[in-house]
Design a protein around this motif. Structure first.
Motif, mmCIF file in Angstrom:
data_model
loop_
_atom_site.group_PDB
_atom_site.id
_atom_site.type_symbol
_atom_site.label_atom_id
_atom_site.label_comp_id
_atom_site.label_asym_id
_atom_site.label_seq_id
_atom_site.Cartn_x
_atom_site.Cartn_y
_atom_site.Cartn_z
ATOM 1 N N GLY A 51 2.411 6.883 -9.843
ATOM 2 C CA GLY A 51 1.532 7.910 -9.295
ATOM 3 C C GLY A 51 0.169 7.955 -9.957
ATOM 4 N N LYS A 52 -0.221 6.873 -10.610
ATOM 5 C CA LYS A 52 -1.529 6.809 -11.275
ATOM 6 C C LYS A 52 -2.608 6.377 -10.286
ATOM 7 C CE LYS A 52 0.448 5.670 -15.767
ATOM 8 N NZ LYS A 52 0.532 4.643 -16.812
ATOM 9 N N THR A 53 -3.831 6.363 -10.743
ATOM 10 C CA THR A 53 -4.950 5.912 -9.927
ATOM 11 C C THR A 53 -4.762 4.445 -9.568
ATOM 12 O OG1 THR A 53 -6.412 7.468 -11.030
ATOM 13 C CG2 THR A 53 -7.451 5.659 -9.839
ATOM 14 N N MET A 94 4.967 -2.751 -4.707
ATOM 15 C CA MET A 94 4.159 -1.716 -5.357
ATOM 16 C C MET A 94 3.818 -2.113 -6.781
ATOM 17 S SD MET A 94 5.701 1.971 -4.495
ATOM 18 C CE MET A 94 6.048 2.500 -2.843
ATOM 19 N N SER A 95 2.618 -1.803 -7.171
ATOM 20 C CA SER A 95 2.220 -2.038 -8.551
ATOM 21 C C SER A 95 2.809 -0.943 -9.438
ATOM 22 C CB SER A 95 0.694 -2.032 -8.657
ATOM 23 O OG SER A 95 0.205 -0.723 -8.377
ATOM 24 N N PRO A 96 2.892 -1.197 -10.733
ATOM 25 C CA PRO A 96 3.412 -0.176 -11.639
ATOM 26 C C PRO A 96 2.627 1.134 -11.562
ATOM 27 C CG PRO A 96 3.332 -2.289 -12.741
ATOM 28 C CD PRO A 96 2.637 -2.460 -11.425
ATOM 29 N N GLU A 97 1.310 1.032 -11.415
ATOM 30 C CA GLU A 97 0.509 2.257 -11.349
ATOM 31 C C GLU A 97 0.770 3.039 -10.060
ATOM 32 O OE1 GLU A 97 -2.394 -1.171 -10.317
ATOM 33 O OE2 GLU A 97 -0.681 -0.843 -11.636
ATOM 34 N N ALA A 122 0.850 -1.181 0.000
ATOM 35 C CA ALA A 122 0.000 0.000 0.000
ATOM 36 C C ALA A 122 0.882 1.225 0.000
ATOM 37 C CB ALA A 122 -0.904 -0.012 1.224
ATOM 38 N N ALA A 123 0.987 1.836 -1.146
ATOM 39 C CA ALA A 123 1.853 2.987 -1.289
ATOM 40 C C ALA A 123 1.156 4.011 -2.160
ATOM 41 C CB ALA A 123 3.161 2.565 -1.943
ATOM 42 N N MET A 124 1.590 5.247 -2.023
ATOM 43 C CA MET A 124 1.015 6.268 -2.875
ATOM 44 C C MET A 124 2.055 7.323 -3.169
ATOM 45 S SD MET A 124 -1.485 8.013 -0.129
ATOM 46 C CE MET A 124 -1.113 9.699 0.277
ATOM 47 N N ILE A 125 1.921 7.914 -4.300
ATOM 48 C CA ILE A 125 2.760 9.050 -4.613
ATOM 49 C C ILE A 125 1.920 10.275 -4.333
ATOM 50 C CG2 ILE A 125 3.930 10.307 -6.445
ATOM 51 C CD1 ILE A 125 4.752 7.662 -7.591
#
Length: 173
Positions: free
Chosen positions: A42-44, A35-38, A13-16
């Motif tokens: 920094g994508k949705t 982390m997923s590529p999205e 669970a990460a976010m930009i």
């Protein structure tokens, strides 16, 4: 019971954090290896990021390592976005043809494009069960409806999957 209430936390669970959300742009939080590529771009992000993270865990269970390692945090994230994972049977050649359809399931869970991954965890579970049944091996885990107690000693053999640092898990209640 307790077994029905277990939750996996820090599932990559990460976010930009961008200017549209918070004040500091370009700051990445989370565990880069899951982390997923999205997420890395920094994508949705939706539930398919969790399918990707579970794909990383399955890959690691089969090969003993995560598919992407790097000297830096951003090096790992870049690989998630642009590098195809090496098939598990190439990482562990002694597996030969033993993986069968499981390898394809893992690689589909690790697709760069979310629309190509499994649409849900339930779909991923169905694919894993089908792959195991095709090999004549019945899945040994209970379905959620039948879950009652955790296998004895399951936590005794856990170890960190990688040498690089991890974000600490936070208990969610």
């Amino acid at each position: 019971g307790l077994w029905n209430d277990i939750r996996v936390v820090d599932f990559g669970a990460a976010m930009i954090v961008g200017a549209s959300r918070l004040t500091k742009a370009g700051i990445v939080f989370g565990t880069p290896h899951y982390m997923s590529p999205e997420q890395a771009a920094g994508k949705t992000v939706d539930h398919r990021a969790d399918v990707y993270a579970l794909g990383i865990i399955l890959y690691e269970l089969i090969t003993g390592r995560v598919p992407f390692e790097g000297d830096t945090y951003m090096g790992v994230l870049t690989q998630h976005m642009f590098v195809a994972p090496k098939p598990p049977s190439e990482v562990v050649p002694t597996l030969g043809g033993k993986l069968g359809a499981i390898e394809a399931v893992v690689l589909r869970a690790l697709e760069k494009e979310p629309n190509v991954r499994f649409a849900s965890m339930a779909d991923l579970e169905v694919a894993i069960r089908a792959a195991l049944e095709a090999r004549g091996a019945a899945p040994s885990w209970p379905s959620p409806a039948r879950a009652s107690a955790p296998p004895a000693g399951i936590a005794d053999n856990l170890e960190l999957p990688s040498k690089l640092g991890r974000a600490s898990c936070r208990e969610r209640v």
